[in-house]
Design an enzyme around this catalytic site. Structure first.
Site, PDB file in Angstrom:
ATOM      1  CG  HIS A  82      -6.126  -1.222   0.803  1.00 12.69           C
ATOM      2  ND1 HIS A  82      -4.800  -1.121   1.138  1.00 12.69           N
ATOM      3  CD2 HIS A  82      -6.731  -0.164   1.368  1.00 12.69           C
ATOM      4  CE1 HIS A  82      -4.619  -0.039   1.887  1.00 12.69           C
ATOM      5  NE2 HIS A  82      -5.776   0.557   2.047  1.00 12.69           N
ATOM      6  CE  LYS A 120     -10.365  -8.594   6.574  1.00 18.21           C
ATOM      7  NZ  LYS A 120      -9.400  -9.632   6.389  1.00 18.21           N
ATOM      8  CB  CYS A 145      -0.989   0.015   1.154  1.00 17.04           C
ATOM      9  SG  CYS A 145      -1.449  -1.586   1.798  1.00 17.04           S
ATOM     10  NE  ARG A 149       0.924  -9.322   4.805  1.00 21.13           N
ATOM     11  CZ  ARG A 149      -0.312  -9.196   4.345  1.00 21.13           C
ATOM     12  NH1 ARG A 149      -1.259  -9.988   4.788  1.00 21.13           N
ATOM     13  NH2 ARG A 149      -0.594  -8.270   3.454  1.00 21.13           N
ATOM     14  CG  HIS A 193      -3.452  -0.069  -3.075  1.00 19.19           C
ATOM     15  ND1 HIS A 193      -2.361  -0.850  -3.326  1.00 19.19           N
ATOM     16  CD2 HIS A 193      -3.850  -0.370  -1.811  1.00 19.19           C
ATOM     17  CE1 HIS A 193      -2.087  -1.582  -2.253  1.00 19.19           C
ATOM     18  NE2 HIS A 193      -2.980  -1.322  -1.324  1.00 19.19           N
ATOM     19  CD  GLN A 223      -1.008  -8.835  -0.711  1.00 21.50           C
ATOM     20  OE1 GLN A 223      -0.338  -7.817  -0.845  1.00 21.50           O
ATOM     21  NE2 GLN A 223      -1.997  -8.919   0.147  1.00 21.50           N
ATOM     22  CG  ASP A 227      -2.001  -5.312  -3.152  1.00 16.62           C
ATOM     23  OD1 ASP A 227      -3.227  -5.195  -2.943  1.00 16.62           O
ATOM     24  OD2 ASP A 227      -1.126  -4.889  -2.366  1.00 16.62           O
TER      25      ASP A 227
HETATM   26 ZN   LIG Z   1      -3.201  -2.241   0.473  1.00 14.19          ZN
END
Ligand SMILES: [Zn+2]
Ligand SMILES: [Zn+2]
Length: 567
Positions: free
Chosen positions: A443, A397, A266, A295, A317, A313, A315
């Site tokens: 996200h 979320k 992010c 992580r 945004h 991911q 991912d």
């Molecule tokens: Zn994020």
């Protein structure tokens, strides 16, 4: 059941010392300090004795006694004495069932008659240190499962057997997909050539769909200054999930700052947003990245590809104005369902996760963010459940748990609304009147962690991937040495058409190669001999089914259509 098992063990093996015997998911266990070693062969004998006890209509009688009296009662039971000593209460509750008495809070059935003697089974024996410490003696733990009736018990074993056959760790090595190496580190995945191809196919498909849907590809580093993670709130709210910081100053005087490996993408995407002045005309801005994050997970919870310490991911945004938030969430949700369907997942459960205990930002913003997610779900008419307190520290979320072919739920997709990071990083856009406004951030990761998603794919398909996902789509198998040249020709034609093909011209019988191809779950096995050469054909086997002889051109057409249609 734990009491009854302990009762049976006491009768069968007098002198046994008793540890603890809690209820667990689907059943129970008990830790015993036994006078002799037991094997799996002893379990039926214990089960039989348990049935006898159940049928005797043994009553479960609870009584409250003083600590002193409890110590007297358990004077020959060293482990129980240890537990009693540590209890803070002066009055201790015990359960007496027949000749067996145990420390227990209960509650329990009134009589053993309430238990169905046909609906339980002892399943395994394991060593377990008393109270989990290797300084203590090793006890024998016996596990069992128990249900309401025989049908539920049978169902449990059928499902467990089905799940075991699908175990992605077993199939991962059988299909040469991935490897975990202790010298590299726990929870860090090494993708073998076949697994890397599978991952690549998924990534390429996902990315091409995102790019078609108005996302822009970005790419960011794996590490950033520790300070960035302080600004984003990660060091405050996400610390236990992060790898420790890199203390650069210890090795170099030139470097004044510490660094941190990224647990999320992010802040990088925020920095890209911030790299230019944004106007309302630019919004919504959708950045996507196949971002690899790290992580920290405790070693005990690591599990194949399902729980790892480093993963990629899909991912993204999305930066948008408040008016765009609702429609944007609706379209992200619809898009998600479409993508998941392509991978064969049609059933799913939707959850709305709300504000966790440790959170950043103002409650008012949290409410607004939660309401916008609710609005989107109601607009699409999706049934959802609330998952209280399961949101991320910066926002609530939507989680989508897909159901696999044997009905197990898997958490993959997450869509989050965030008023927080835009404020922390002070990002803005210029509105129609020329005033500065704060954008809202969404996200989203549709497949989630690719590692985990591949685990779900393996278990869902039991390794029999659809053709378009199969790392190897065909094997060409020559019958004898004289057919090798033709086999290579066929292989070359297929490879040229982007069909992932291997030629199996090792000295081995055809039936052995077919057997191996089936173990490796190759969608099409193509056998070529004299007749096939003469007719410019191949003999096609498709997962245990003989499709007979087929002209090569016809097969090419067939397989290309199937890849195209993603079946
Ligand atoms: Zn994020
Ligand atoms: Zn009990």
């Amino acid at each position: 059941m734990a009491h009854i098992m302990a009762y049976a063990v006491q009768e069968l093996f007098p002198g046994t010392k008793f540890g603890i015997g809690p209820a667990i998911e689907n059943g129970f266990y008990y830790d015993f300090g036994l006078i002799k070693n037991l094997s799996l062969d002893d379990l039926p004998k214990i089960e039989e004795r348990m049935r006898k006890i159940i049928n005797q209509d043994v009553l479960f009688k609870k009584s409250q006694i003083t600590k002193e009296k409890a110590k007297e009662l358990f004077k020959d039971q060293l482990y129980k004495l240890e537990l009693i000593d540590e209890m803070k209460d002066k009055i201790i509750s015990v359960y007496e069932s027949g000749d067996f008495t145990d420390l227990c809070r209960g509650p329990h059935v009134k009589s053993s008659k309430e238990i169905n003697p046909a609906a339980f089974k002892l399943t395994k024996i394991a060593g377990a240190y008393w109270r989990g410490s290797e300084k203590n003696p090793m006890l024998t733990r016996i596990y069992g499962v128990a249900f309401n009736d025989k049908k539920e018990l049978d169902d449990y074993f059928r499902k467990a057997g089905e799940a075991e056959k699908r175990d992605h760790r077993k199939l991962g090595s059988q299909l040469d997909l991935f490897h975990i190496d202790e010298t590299i580190g726990a929870g860090l995945i090494l993708w073998l050539p076949k697994g890397a191809i599978l991952k690549r196919i998924i990534e390429e498909y996902a990315l091409s769909e995102y790019l078609k849907s108005g996302y822009q590809l970005v790419s960011t580093p794996h590490i950033a200054k520790l300070n960035l993670w302080k600004t984003s709130g990660h060091t405050d709210f996400y610390k236990e999930n992060m790898f420790p910081a890199m203390h650069f100053q210890e090795i170099s005087r030139e470097e004044k700052e510490d660094y941190q490996i990224k647990p999320m993408n992010c802040p990088f995407h925020v920095a890209i947003y911030k790299s230019d002045i944004r106007s309302y005309r630019d919004l919504p801005l959708r950045y996507t990245e196949l971002g690899t994050v790290y992580r920290y997970e405790k070693s005990g919870v690591l599990h194949g590809l399902a729980r790892v310490r480093g993963f990629t991911q899909d991912d993204a945004h999305i930066f948008c104005s408040p008016e765009q938030l609702g429609p944007e969430l609706v379209s992200v949700f619809k898009f998600t369902i479409k993508i998941l369907k392509t991978f064969g997942f049609k059933d799913y459960d939707t959850y709305l996760s709300t504000r966790p205990e440790k959170y950043a930002g103002a409650i008012k913003d949290w409410e607004e963010a939660t309401n916008s997610l609710k609005y989107a779900l109601e607009k699409i008419k999706v049934k959802y459940k609330i998952d209280p307190g399961e949101g991320v520290f910066y926002g609530p979320k939507i989680d989508i748990k897909i159901k696999d072919s044997i009905g197990r739920p898997w958490q993959c997709t997450t869509i989050q609304v965030d008023f927080n990071l835009p404020e922390k990083f002070n990002i803005s856009y210029v509105d129609t009147k020329g005033a500065k406004q704060r954008p809202i951030m969404i996200h989203r990761a549709l497949l989630g962690s690719l590692e985990r998603f591949i685990c779900v794919l393996i278990e869902n398909y039991a390794g029999n991937f659809p053709l378009w996902l199969s790392p190897v789509q065909t094997w060409v198998i020559p019958v004898g040495a004289t057919h090798r040249k033709y086999a290579r020709e066929v292989g070359m034609i297929l490879n040229k058409e982007n069909i992932r093909t291997e030629i199996k011209d090792e000295k081995e019988t055809v039936s052995k190669k077919i057997r191996r191809g089936e173990i490796k779950k190759i969608p099409y096995l193509l056998v070529v001999g004299d007749k096939e050469i003469k007719e410019k054909s191949i003999r096609v086997r498709s997962r245990n089914k003989d499709l007979g002889m087929m002209r090569l051109t016809k097969f090419l057409e067939k397989i290309k259509t199937e890849v195209e249609k993603k079946i």
